[in-house]
Design a protein around this motif. Structure first.
Motif, PDB file in Angstrom:
ATOM      1  N   LEU A  80       8.179  -6.352   1.586  1.00  0.00           N
ATOM      2  CA  LEU A  80       6.962  -5.613   1.886  1.00  0.00           C
ATOM      3  C   LEU A  80       5.725  -6.498   1.916  1.00  0.00           C
ATOM      4  CD1 LEU A  80       7.596  -2.560  -0.468  1.00  0.00           C
ATOM      5  CD2 LEU A  80       7.739  -2.548   2.025  1.00  0.00           C
ATOM      6  N   LYS A  81       4.782  -6.120   2.748  1.00  0.00           N
ATOM      7  CA  LYS A  81       3.474  -6.758   2.726  1.00  0.00           C
ATOM      8  C   LYS A  81       2.663  -6.214   1.558  1.00  0.00           C
ATOM      9  CE  LYS A  81       3.233  -7.556   7.733  1.00  0.00           C
ATOM     10  NZ  LYS A  81       2.467  -7.290   8.976  1.00  0.00           N
ATOM     11  N   ARG A  82       1.636  -6.932   1.208  1.00  0.00           N
ATOM     12  CA  ARG A  82       0.781  -6.528   0.095  1.00  0.00           C
ATOM     13  C   ARG A  82       0.089  -5.203   0.392  1.00  0.00           C
ATOM     14  NH1 ARG A  82      -4.577  -9.935  -1.795  1.00  0.00           N
ATOM     15  NH2 ARG A  82      -5.256  -8.531  -3.475  1.00  0.00           N
ATOM     16  N   GLN A  83       0.047  -4.325  -0.612  1.00  0.00           N
ATOM     17  CA  GLN A  83      -0.700  -3.076  -0.468  1.00  0.00           C
ATOM     18  C   GLN A  83      -2.197  -3.386  -0.512  1.00  0.00           C
ATOM     19  OE1 GLN A  83       0.134   0.447  -0.090  1.00  0.00           O
ATOM     20  NE2 GLN A  83      -2.057   0.341   0.313  1.00  0.00           N
ATOM     21  N   ARG A  84      -2.949  -2.848   0.417  1.00  0.00           N
ATOM     22  CA  ARG A  84      -4.383  -3.110   0.476  1.00  0.00           C
ATOM     23  C   ARG A  84      -5.178  -1.831   0.261  1.00  0.00           C
ATOM     24  NH1 ARG A  84      -5.371  -8.182   1.885  1.00  0.00           N
ATOM     25  NH2 ARG A  84      -3.763  -9.392   2.951  1.00  0.00           N
ATOM     26  N   ASN A  85      -6.415  -1.988  -0.217  1.00  0.00           N
ATOM     27  CA  ASN A  85      -7.317  -0.852  -0.365  1.00  0.00           C
ATOM     28  C   ASN A  85      -8.487  -1.010   0.602  1.00  0.00           C
ATOM     29  OD1 ASN A  85      -9.439  -2.456  -1.640  1.00  0.00           O
ATOM     30  ND2 ASN A  85      -8.148  -2.457  -3.472  1.00  0.00           N
ATOM     31  N   ASN A  86      -9.435  -0.076   0.551  1.00  0.00           N
ATOM     32  CA  ASN A  86     -10.509  -0.074   1.564  1.00  0.00           C
ATOM     33  C   ASN A  86     -11.720  -0.924   1.194  1.00  0.00           C
ATOM     34  OD1 ASN A  86     -11.940   1.433  -0.324  1.00  0.00           O
ATOM     35  ND2 ASN A  86     -11.766   3.366   0.795  1.00  0.00           N
ATOM     36  N   GLY A  87     -11.698  -1.560   0.028  1.00  0.00           N
ATOM     37  CA  GLY A  87     -12.793  -2.454  -0.349  1.00  0.00           C
ATOM     38  C   GLY A  87     -14.032  -1.782  -0.892  1.00  0.00           C
ATOM     39  N   ASP A  88     -14.005  -0.455  -1.076  1.00  0.00           N
ATOM     40  CA  ASP A  88     -15.215   0.238  -1.521  1.00  0.00           C
ATOM     41  C   ASP A  88     -15.611  -0.135  -2.951  1.00  0.00           C
ATOM     42  OD1 ASP A  88     -15.741   1.471   0.857  1.00  0.00           O
ATOM     43  OD2 ASP A  88     -15.054   3.461   0.246  1.00  0.00           O
ATOM     44  N   ASP A  89     -14.637  -0.403  -3.816  1.00  0.00           N
ATOM     45  CA  ASP A  89     -14.979  -0.833  -5.176  1.00  0.00           C
ATOM     46  C   ASP A  89     -15.918  -2.036  -5.148  1.00  0.00           C
ATOM     47  OD1 ASP A  89     -13.864   0.915  -6.949  1.00  0.00           O
ATOM     48  OD2 ASP A  89     -12.117  -0.293  -7.438  1.00  0.00           O
ATOM     49  N   ARG A  90     -15.563  -3.033  -4.367  1.00  0.00           N
ATOM     50  CA  ARG A  90     -16.366  -4.251  -4.302  1.00  0.00           C
ATOM     51  C   ARG A  90     -17.690  -4.006  -3.569  1.00  0.00           C
ATOM     52  NH1 ARG A  90     -12.860  -7.889  -1.862  1.00  0.00           N
ATOM     53  NH2 ARG A  90     -12.080  -8.442  -3.931  1.00  0.00           N
ATOM     54  N   ARG A  91     -17.624  -3.263  -2.478  1.00  0.00           N
ATOM     55  CA  ARG A  91     -18.825  -3.058  -1.655  1.00  0.00           C
ATOM     56  C   ARG A  91     -19.934  -2.344  -2.430  1.00  0.00           C
ATOM     57  NH1 ARG A  91     -19.539  -3.177   3.933  1.00  0.00           N
ATOM     58  NH2 ARG A  91     -21.306  -1.995   4.718  1.00  0.00           N
ATOM     59  N   TYR A  92     -19.556  -1.386  -3.288  1.00  0.00           N
ATOM     60  CA  TYR A  92     -20.569  -0.575  -3.968  1.00  0.00           C
ATOM     61  C   TYR A  92     -20.655  -0.862  -5.469  1.00  0.00           C
ATOM     62  CZ  TYR A  92     -20.239   1.846   0.466  1.00  0.00           C
ATOM     63  OH  TYR A  92     -20.226   2.131   1.811  1.00  0.00           O
ATOM     64  N   PRO A 169      -4.950   1.892   3.784  1.00  0.00           N
ATOM     65  CA  PRO A 169      -6.105   2.080   2.910  1.00  0.00           C
ATOM     66  C   PRO A 169      -6.779   3.419   3.177  1.00  0.00           C
ATOM     67  CG  PRO A 169      -6.140  -0.110   3.898  1.00  0.00           C
ATOM     68  CD  PRO A 169      -5.058   0.671   4.607  1.00  0.00           C
ATOM     69  N   ALA A 170      -7.368   3.993   2.162  1.00  0.00           N
ATOM     70  CA  ALA A 170      -8.107   5.243   2.348  1.00  0.00           C
ATOM     71  C   ALA A 170      -9.284   5.027   3.288  1.00  0.00           C
ATOM     72  CB  ALA A 170      -8.609   5.743   0.996  1.00  0.00           C
ATOM     73  N   PRO A 171      -9.688   6.044   4.032  1.00  0.00           N
ATOM     74  CA  PRO A 171     -10.903   5.913   4.847  1.00  0.00           C
ATOM     75  C   PRO A 171     -12.085   5.482   3.975  1.00  0.00           C
ATOM     76  CG  PRO A 171      -9.733   7.935   5.395  1.00  0.00           C
ATOM     77  CD  PRO A 171      -9.049   7.371   4.191  1.00  0.00           C
TER      78      PRO A 171
END
Length: 569
Positions: A80-92, A169-171
């Motif tokens: 499997l490829k790495r599971q990714r998220n939408n980056g909102d934690d870092r952005r905000y 990733p979530a919207p």
């Protein structure tokens, strides 16, 4: 005297090969050699207490079946490829993590988390250490607790490990898709009391259709000729969702329950009573306080006929309940409803009957197993990857932005939505009208736990039953849920009605205000992955001549699962 080595952080390190965590061992074992994955031999060589085989033949065979199943799952995980998220934690992060799930943690007057508390949650999610989870601070007024974030680190002995599930990733918080999903949730709250039978004539439904079609650039949900219409509104995307009544037959038919028959009339809240539409109650709930509002229930039990009733069903259900019931209903249809691959029903075995294997107890047990297994994948995705804020919090961001008190990176389409204006006209705020006094559960939004369970359990049912079997004596609720009438429309099949059941449960959580569409739809696929993993394991265990489990996935692909592998059927 033997001294303990210290690691780079100064902590004592007593680790030996035998005391390493099992998840660390699995990671270290997932090595690709020149010829491919290191397989069963690696598992046996590295096992902490591999058997000496001074045992009988049966014990050795049982051991090798388990090793083979584990090796198959390891091979799946390693590819499997790495599971990714939408980056909102870092952005905000510099805006009090305004796009993340923070319920029950300390909050300011705008429902924004104390960043130190959220960073404690992030630390625990990253390390998985019990002491770090215990160090997460709750709000001083909280009477509710975080919903088992350590469950994300639980191991299971059968089926696909939750950390091996994958989803998009979530919207993002700022996206047009998130705005459209939130618009749909607002409209579900505004139309909660419209009977499904009235969707083609009710003005509130017409307003919702118009706004979702023309107010948003990323319209959500199934469409006809490129547009949402009253007969596609709030429905799921799978085969069967648009056929016949909105509600699945498995939520209406009587349930044969041993010596009893259960009639599916349910207690429901009274109409037009909404919660958390003022700042005081909304903020109290975000801080984890005990609800200060009180629900009121109808004096009569009714069949499900609107989203108020469907939302209450998924408020108080035992998570595998709908699919356990569906299994009992399906067994009551007799042998013609059983999948043709079952060797006891297709003529392969003529002098025996199914029971502990391929019989009712076997089927129902695997359905319930799949339900709990699915939660492990949901919890991994929720707590360790996405941590998406709930719709009630997104609506709080809308409210404080519309009232000029805060500024967030929200897509302008949700701010200009007719749904938002209708909510303000009715309640005097822009907060989302909620069906439950406590709002959402105290775990993140993406994916929906109910949806992952729905995906897993209905996948199991499709593996055991004939998806082409036509539902006998179909029914439809009348306009107020007091009776069931005969249904004479398009043919309803087992496969279609199981898909519809999964969508009903997933989307009903949206209708109650606690999830978005992608939480439910994408969650179905997470549950499906784990159910297929469980079927792979069980396909190795049977003694009967058996060609494998066949089923239709939510995306329409027909697959066969045999000998521990999944193939296109």
């Amino acid at each position: 005297m033997k001294r303990c080595k210290r690691n780079s952080s100064g902590e004592k390190n007593n680790a030996t090969p035998k005391s390493q965590s099992r998840r660390a061992f699995l990671k270290s074992s997932a090595i690709l050699g020149a010829g491919g994955l290191v397989g069963t031999s690696v598992l046996a060589e590295n096992a902490e207490a591999a058997p000496s085989f001074q045992t009988d033949r049966r014990s050795r065979e049982a051991y090798h079946v388990r090793v083979r199943a584990a090796a198959n799952q390891l091979k799946t995980s390693a590819s499997l490829k790495r599971q990714r998220n939408n980056g909102d934690d870092r952005r905000y992060a510099g805006q009090n993590y305004c796009a993340s799930f923070t319920k029950t943690l300390p909050h300011n007057q705008f429902g924004e988390v104390d960043p130190r508390a959220y960073r404690a949650l992030l630390r625990a999610a990253k390390t998985g250490k019990a002491r770090h989870f215990e160090a997460i601070p709750l709000d001083g007024t909280a009477s509710r607790r975080l919903a088992n974030p350590q469950g994300a680190y639980r191991f299971v002995h059968g089926g696909l490990d939750g950390h091996a599930t994958r989803m998009r990733p979530a919207p993002t918080f700022r996206s047009a898709e998130a705005a459209a999903e939130m618009g749909e949730v607002y409209w579900q709250g505004l139309t909660r009391d419209v009977p499904f039978n009235h969707y083609e004539t009710d003005i509130r439904i017409a307003n919702a259709v118009d706004d979702l079609n023309y107010g948003f650039s990323e319209t959500v949900g199934p469409k006809m000729s490129g547009f949402v219409n009253p007969m596609t509104l709030f429905r799921g995307p799978t085969d069967g969702d648009l056929t016949g009544p909105y509600v699945s037959q498995f939520l209406w038919h009587d349930i044969p329950y041993g010596p009893s028959v259960i009639n599916q009339r349910y207690e429901r809240p009274v109409s037009h009573l909404e919660f958390m539409v003022d700042e005081v109650n909304w903020l109290n709930v975000q801080r984890g306080g005990a609800p200060m509002e009180t629900p009121v229930f109808d004096t009569d039990r009714r069949y499900i006929y609107d989203n108020r009733g469907l939302g209450e069903y998924v408020h108080r259900d035992v998570l595998f309940q709908a699919y356990f019931n569906a299994g009992l209903i399906l067994l009551g249809y007799g042998g013609a409803a059983i999948d043709s691959g079952n060797p006891y029903f297709n003529g392969t075995i003529s002098n025996q009957g199914a029971f502990t294997c391929f019989g009712g107890p076997y089927m129902i047990d695997l359905v319930t197993q799949a339900g709990n297994l699915a939660l492990q994948g949901a919890w991994y995705q929720k707590w360790l990857q996405h941590r998406r804020l709930r719709p009630e919090v997104y609506a709080g961001r809308v409210h404080f932005m519309m009232t000029g008190k805060r500024n967030y990176e929200l897509n302008s389409e949700i701010l200009n939505s007719q749904a938002v204006q209708h909510v303000y006209s009715q309640f005097g705020s822009y907060l989302l009208p909620m069906a439950y006094t406590e709002g959402s559960p105290t775990h993140p939004s993406y994916p929906a736990g109910h949806a992952t369970v729905a995906g897993a359990c209905t996948t199991m049912l499709k593996a055991f039953f004939n998806e082409e079997f036509v539902i006998p004596n179909p029914v439809i609720s009348n306009d107020d849920g007091t009776a069931l009438d005969s249904y004479y429309g398009a043919t309803l099949t087992v496969g279609g009605e199981l898909n519809k059941l999964a969508s009903n449960v997933a989307i009903a959580r949206n209708a109650a205000g606690v999830h978005y569409r992608s939480d439910g739809v994408d969650g179905l696929y997470v549950g499906e992955q784990q159910a297929i993993g469980l079927l792979k394991d069980y396909s190795l265990e049977v003694n009967e001549p058996f060609d494998g489990f066949t089923l239709t996935k939510f995306d329409g692909e027909r697959v066969r699962i045999s000998n521990g592998k999944e193939r296109t059927a």
